[in-house]
Design an enzyme around this catalytic site. Structure first.
Site, PDB file in Angstrom:
ATOM      1  N   ASN A 182      49.414  39.330  28.606  1.00 30.28           N
ATOM      2  CA  ASN A 182      49.249  37.987  28.041  1.00 30.28           C
ATOM      3  C   ASN A 182      48.098  38.054  27.044  1.00 30.28           C
ATOM      4  OD1 ASN A 182      48.750  35.315  27.478  1.00 30.28           O
ATOM      5  ND2 ASN A 182      48.117  34.757  29.567  1.00 30.28           N
ATOM      6  N   LYS A 220      47.041  35.770  25.146  1.00 29.20           N
ATOM      7  CA  LYS A 220      46.339  34.488  24.968  1.00 29.20           C
ATOM      8  C   LYS A 220      46.158  34.206  23.461  1.00 29.20           C
ATOM      9  CE  LYS A 220      44.467  35.083  29.560  1.00 29.20           C
ATOM     10  NZ  LYS A 220      43.406  34.826  30.536  1.00 29.20           N
ATOM     11  N   HIS A 222      50.325  28.566  33.233  1.00 28.11           N
ATOM     12  CA  HIS A 222      49.086  29.346  33.321  1.00 28.11           C
ATOM     13  C   HIS A 222      47.928  28.384  33.613  1.00 28.11           C
ATOM     14  CE1 HIS A 222      45.706  31.888  32.278  1.00 28.11           C
ATOM     15  NE2 HIS A 222      46.519  32.927  32.370  1.00 28.11           N
ATOM     16  N   GLU A 255      45.063  28.195  32.474  1.00 31.31           N
ATOM     17  CA  GLU A 255      44.368  27.697  31.281  1.00 31.31           C
ATOM     18  C   GLU A 255      45.108  26.501  30.686  1.00 31.31           C
ATOM     19  OE1 GLU A 255      44.072  31.492  29.291  1.00 31.31           O
ATOM     20  OE2 GLU A 255      42.649  32.140  30.823  1.00 31.31           O
ATOM     21  N   GLU A 300      47.570  34.125  40.175  1.00 34.51           N
ATOM     22  CA  GLU A 300      46.352  34.385  39.407  1.00 34.51           C
ATOM     23  C   GLU A 300      45.229  33.488  39.931  1.00 34.51           C
ATOM     24  OE1 GLU A 300      47.247  36.172  35.241  1.00 34.51           O
ATOM     25  OE2 GLU A 300      47.315  33.999  35.088  1.00 34.51           O
ATOM     26  N   GLY A 336      39.436  36.921  33.785  1.00 41.08           N
ATOM     27  CA  GLY A 336      38.415  37.224  32.793  1.00 41.08           C
ATOM     28  C   GLY A 336      37.021  37.403  33.355  1.00 41.08           C
ATOM     29  N   SER A 338      41.781  40.021  36.159  1.00 37.86           N
ATOM     30  CA  SER A 338      40.915  41.205  36.054  1.00 37.86           C
ATOM     31  C   SER A 338      41.596  42.499  36.489  1.00 37.86           C
ATOM     32  CB  SER A 338      39.610  40.982  36.829  1.00 37.86           C
ATOM     33  OG  SER A 338      38.868  39.921  36.248  1.00 37.86           O
TER      34      SER A 338
HETATM   35  P1  13P Z   1      42.377  38.897  32.642  1.00 38.16           P
HETATM   36  O1  13P Z   1      43.252  40.089  32.902  1.00 38.16           O
HETATM   37  O2  13P Z   1      41.659  38.966  31.332  1.00 38.16           O
HETATM   38  O3  13P Z   1      41.497  38.586  33.806  1.00 38.16           O
HETATM   39  O4  13P Z   1      43.380  37.632  32.463  1.00 38.16           O
HETATM   40  C1  13P Z   1      44.351  37.414  33.424  1.00 38.16           C
HETATM   41  C2  13P Z   1      45.275  36.359  32.918  1.00 38.16           C
HETATM   42  O5  13P Z   1      44.919  35.201  32.814  1.00 38.16           O
HETATM   43  C3  13P Z   1      46.627  36.780  32.519  1.00 38.16           C
HETATM   44  O6  13P Z   1      47.475  35.701  32.346  1.00 38.16           O
END
Ligand code: 13P
Length: 245
Positions: free
Chosen positions: A10, A12, A95, A97, A163, A169, A208
């Protein structure tokens, strides 16, 4: 039950034409993967069409979000048919976010998932608890409520991603036992909902995931793949995770 591994990147809000070489390199390496591994990258919507032209072989191109409606007065949004036309074959929905920053509800997420499956694509429905919810001991209650509200009626093409919000992150991950416990609970929910078909739904872990922890995470029961953010931005790191699968 043995399941295939699905490794999804992803991106983003990262990536312009300058990064298409990373996708080309992933596609080239992906051609030699064993058949049980599926590799996908979800670039920003602006790159989907160009990504598919460099994604030769078995690299699947996906999208990070979609509008549930087919068309209409929804400024700035894109539909399933538009993503399909651009070359996407899977879509991430719900997601954290988007749930947090765009106030998406479980009902919104379910409507998006239904639209994706009706369009013949794979939908990855994301769920995950916050740090406060984990500290309060309500992780499984939260996850089950999200599943109950967000999962579509139909199961063909469905995948789920667990997640934990606090692991995204942050460099932090749950223990292997904690991941296994949540994935087992998600499996139970899926089987209760869809019967035997729930056994075949891929449950991805995200938060992560790096080349250094991918082997142990992907070996956990009911972890059928990974949803990778930061470590999917370069072919070198992403392929390190893919090799773990
Ligand atoms: P990270 O791998 O950067 O922690 O992000 C995970 C994520 O949100 C994937 O959708």
């Amino acid at each position: 039950m043995a399941r295939a591994k699905l490794i999804v990147g992803n991106w983003k809000m990262n990536g312009t034409a300058a990064e298409l070489g990373e996708i080309a390199a992933m596609a080239a390496a992906g051609a030699d993967l064993p058949a049980h591994v599926t590799l996908a990258i979800c670039p920003p919507a602006t790159l989907i069409d160009r990504a598919r032209t460099v994604a030769t072989g078995r690299l699947v191109i996906g999208a990070q979000d979609v509008h549930a409606a087919g068309h209409g007065a929804f400024t700035g949004s894109v539909s399933v048919a538009m993503l399909d036309d651009a070359g996407a074959r899977l879509v991430i929905v719900g997601h954290s976010e988007r749930r947090a920053d765009h106030h998406e509800t479980d009902a919104d997420v379910r409507a998006k998932a239904e639209a994706v499956l009706e369009g013949g694509m794979t939908a990855i429905v994301c769920v995950g608890e916050t740090a406060a919810e984990r500290d309060a001991g309500t992780t499984l209650t939260v996850i089950n409520a999200q599943l109950d509200g967000s999962l579509p009626g139909s199961v063909t093409g469905l995948a789920v991603a667990y997640e934990p919000v606090w692991a995204i992150g942050s460099g932090l991950t749950p223990t292997l036992q904690q991941v296994g416990g949540v994935h087992a609970a998600i499996r139970t929910n899926l089987v209760a909902r869809y019967g035997d078909a729930g056994e075949a739904v891929a449950i991805l872990y995200g938060g992560s995931v790096k080349p250094g922890n991918a082997v142990e995470i992907l070996a956990i029961d009911n972890v059928d793949g990974a949803l990778v953010g930061g470590a999917s931005l370069t072919a070198a790191e992403f392929l390190g995770i893919v090799r773990a699968a």
